[in-house]
Design an enzyme around this catalytic site. Structure first.
Site, mmCIF file in Angstrom:
data_model
loop_
_atom_site.group_PDB
_atom_site.id
_atom_site.type_symbol
_atom_site.label_atom_id
_atom_site.label_comp_id
_atom_site.label_asym_id
_atom_site.label_seq_id
_atom_site.Cartn_x
_atom_site.Cartn_y
_atom_site.Cartn_z
ATOM 1 N N GLU A 1 4.251 32.068 -52.448
ATOM 2 C CA GLU A 1 4.476 30.628 -52.260
ATOM 3 C C GLU A 1 3.874 29.874 -53.433
ATOM 4 O O GLU A 1 2.731 30.127 -53.821
ATOM 5 C CB GLU A 1 3.802 30.092 -50.981
ATOM 6 C CG GLU A 1 4.498 30.443 -49.706
ATOM 7 C CD GLU A 1 3.818 29.840 -48.476
ATOM 8 O OE1 GLU A 1 3.272 28.720 -48.573
ATOM 9 O OE2 GLU A 1 3.839 30.504 -47.427
HETATM 10 P P1 P53 Z 1 3.276 21.941 -46.179
HETATM 11 C C1 P53 Z 1 -1.999 23.855 -46.282
HETATM 12 C C2 P53 Z 1 -2.578 24.332 -47.435
HETATM 13 C C3 P53 Z 1 -2.052 25.450 -48.054
HETATM 14 C C4 P53 Z 1 -0.950 26.079 -47.518
HETATM 15 O O1 P53 Z 1 2.656 23.262 -46.803
HETATM 16 C C5 P53 Z 1 -0.372 25.608 -46.368
HETATM 17 C C6 P53 Z 1 -0.884 24.485 -45.743
HETATM 18 C C7 P53 Z 1 -0.250 23.947 -44.498
HETATM 19 O O2 P53 Z 1 -0.093 22.574 -44.615
HETATM 20 O O3 P53 Z 1 0.659 26.234 -45.770
HETATM 21 C C8 P53 Z 1 1.600 26.977 -46.483
HETATM 22 O O4 P53 Z 1 4.509 22.355 -45.489
HETATM 23 C C9 P53 Z 1 2.430 27.669 -45.445
HETATM 24 C C10 P53 Z 1 3.809 27.121 -45.310
HETATM 25 C C11 P53 Z 1 3.807 25.650 -45.662
HETATM 26 C C12 P53 Z 1 3.425 25.519 -47.122
HETATM 27 O O5 P53 Z 1 2.182 26.094 -47.375
HETATM 28 O O6 P53 Z 1 2.240 21.413 -45.270
HETATM 29 O O7 P53 Z 1 2.459 29.065 -45.572
HETATM 30 O O8 P53 Z 1 4.263 27.389 -44.016
HETATM 31 O O9 P53 Z 1 5.006 25.013 -45.409
HETATM 32 C C13 P53 Z 1 3.409 24.088 -47.620
HETATM 33 O O10 P53 Z 1 3.557 21.037 -47.335
#
Ligand code: P53
Length: 481
Positions: free
Chosen positions: A374
């Protein structure tokens, strides 16, 4: 000297079931924790486990119910992934499609069939599936009847799940991740692990019981994966991002070290096979007991992961000064503001060099191949007069990160298997529940309230990523505007 990314570098994109599939009650699917987290001001207290929320109510809107309806659009979406040239696609399996309640003896064939079709569709285009077994989800029934992961019996249910998956998809899926961002147990225990606290209980104690059970489950999955097919490659997954000391004051440096250790704890166990000394000592001091049973230590030691995967969005800053911490911002991962960095519209600090730093730290620590699963920018996309999304900001973010990733490989010798950007197609935000916080190369017509046609269209970044993949990361240039 060998330059650039390996020839078989896995360029790709990532999603998670509950953030894109929808179809929450279709194909015999059961209800999960991730379904009942609404958008709005209650989301924060709910995902951090401070508010009990195990069903829908009329006062809230639940974006995961329909999400971007990939349950019905996956063929169209995968065709677009293929057009972009993706070599891999990371997705997660909704536990409740396979075992709707979690404790059944036999899996739900309709759920298995859905993923089989999805996987076959990927293979048709030579896209390597990368499967997250658990991306934050836990069947509601297991929470209500068993207390979720605090109950060791859930480890057996997870073993049942993975055994079914490894056998059914043998020869089709090689790359598996046991738990998405396993360290999220500490930061967002309800969303991260389906954990709801009971009144008066020692929350830290409960978190580490849950952690122990997930770590055992992960080791069992690794064991079974290798037994079913020695070709299987199993990875752990951490929400990474180095903590920097706020100043050179040794107290701040020490604080940053401890914050890093707190995050590494999980993958230290999954990768090195034992509880790290710093954690054992600290937990002992805090009076927290790990529910070790006979054979646990051997299990953890014998079945360590094959590679280390992680998400990277941002670095973080630690301070030992209570006055500085008072001003600390951020939603799930609290961090002191770094004055050297710009932030996204959601306040996530953008730090491409921190990506290289983080990769070096992880590779030094574990000496196993890494996989970036990611990375991306959540931003508001506004169509221009012709209806196109000209997302130069997203291209900029990704370009800068691919550059430092390349430096980590070429100049630092990090062994890197692949890179999947987060939200390859727009989906529901995990943190906020918004559609407006978009990450994709593919735009989906849907808003925070659930309005929209669900039509898919290519953003400018779509063509850029295609070019990056075609050139194996060599050609990152683009024209602005
Ligand atoms: P969103 C917080 C900090 C780092 C990763 O996040 C995180 C989060 C959750 O907020 O989650 C990961 O959608 C996760 C995904 C998520 C993505 O980061 O809050 O593995 O499911 O969507 C991005 O912007």
């Amino acid at each position: 000297m060998e330059m650039g990314f390996r020839d078989d570098f896995l360029w790709g994109g990532a999603t998670a079931a509950n953030q894109c599939e929808g179809g929450y009650d279709e194909g015999g699917r059961g209800l999960a924790n991730v379904d009942v987290v609404p958008i709005g001001e209650d989301r924060g207290p709910i995902i951090t486990g401070q508010m009990k929320h195990l069903d829908f109510d009329d006062a809230h809107f639940y974006p995961a119910k329909k999400a971007i309806d990939m349950y019905h659009h996956f063929k169209e979406d995968i065709a677009l992934f293929a057009e972009m040239g993706l070599k891999t696609y990371r997705f997660s399996i909704a536990w409740t499609r396979i075992f709707p309640k979690g404790d059944e003896q036999e899996p739900n064939e309709a759920g298995l069939k859905f993923y089989e079709e999805l996987i076959d569709e990927l293979l048709k285009y030579d896209i390597e599936p990368l499967v997250t077994i658990t991306h934050f989800d836990m069947p509601i029934h297991l929470i209500q009847e068993y207390g979720g992961w605090r109950n060791r019996e859930v480890v057996d249910f997870y073993e049942r799940l993975v055994t079914v998956l490894f056998n059914r998809f043998k020869g089709k899926v090689k790359y598996w991740l046991t738990f998405n961002e396993i360290n999220m147990i500490l930061h967002a225990p309800f969303m991260g692990a389906g954990l709801v606290f009971e009144e008066g209980e020692n929350q830290e104690q409960v978190k580490y019981i849950v952690a122990h059970h997930e770590l055992l489950a992960s080791a069992i999955a690794t064991k079974v994966a290798h037994e079913v097919d020695p070709e299987n490659m199993v990875g752990c997954m951490i929400a990474a991002g180095q903590y920097y000391p706020n100043t050179p004051n040794p107290a701040d440096v020490r604080q940053a070290q401890m914050d890093n250790q707190e995050n590494y704890f999980f993958i230290d166990v999954q990768s090195r096979g034992e509880y790290p000394a710093y954690a054992l000592k600290q937990l002992e001091r805090e009076g927290i007991e790990i529910p070790f049973e006979e054979g646990d230590k051997e299990l953890l030691k014998e079945h360590t992961v094959d590679f280390i995967s992680f998400s990277y969005y941002s670095s973080r800053v630690s301070s030992a000064d209570p006055k500085v911490n008072e001003k600390t911002e951020g939603n799930i991962f609290a961090s002191v503001k770094n004055p050297y960095l710009e932030a996204s519209e959601w306040g996530w600090q953008i730090d491409p060099l921190g990506f290289r730093i983080t990769m070096n730290e992880l590779y030094d620590r574990y000496q196993k191949p890494l996989f970036v699963v990611e990375n991306g920018l959540g931003a508001i996309d506004t169509p221009d007069a012709d209806g196109n999304i000209v997302d130069d900001y997203r291209i900029d973010y990704l370009k800068q990160h691919v550059e430092t990733m390349k430096e980590a490989v070429e100049l630092d010798g990090v062994d890197l298997l692949g890179y999947t950007t987060w939200g390859v197609i727009d989906l529901v935000s995990a943190g906020t529940g918004e559609m407006k916080k978009r990450y994709g190369f593919i735009y989906v017509d849907r808003d925070n309230e659930g309005n929209g046609t669900l039509a898919r269209s290519k953003k400018k970044s779509f063509d850029w990523y295609k070019q990056v993949i075609e050139s194996n990361g060599e050609d990152l240039d683009y024209t602005k505007g």
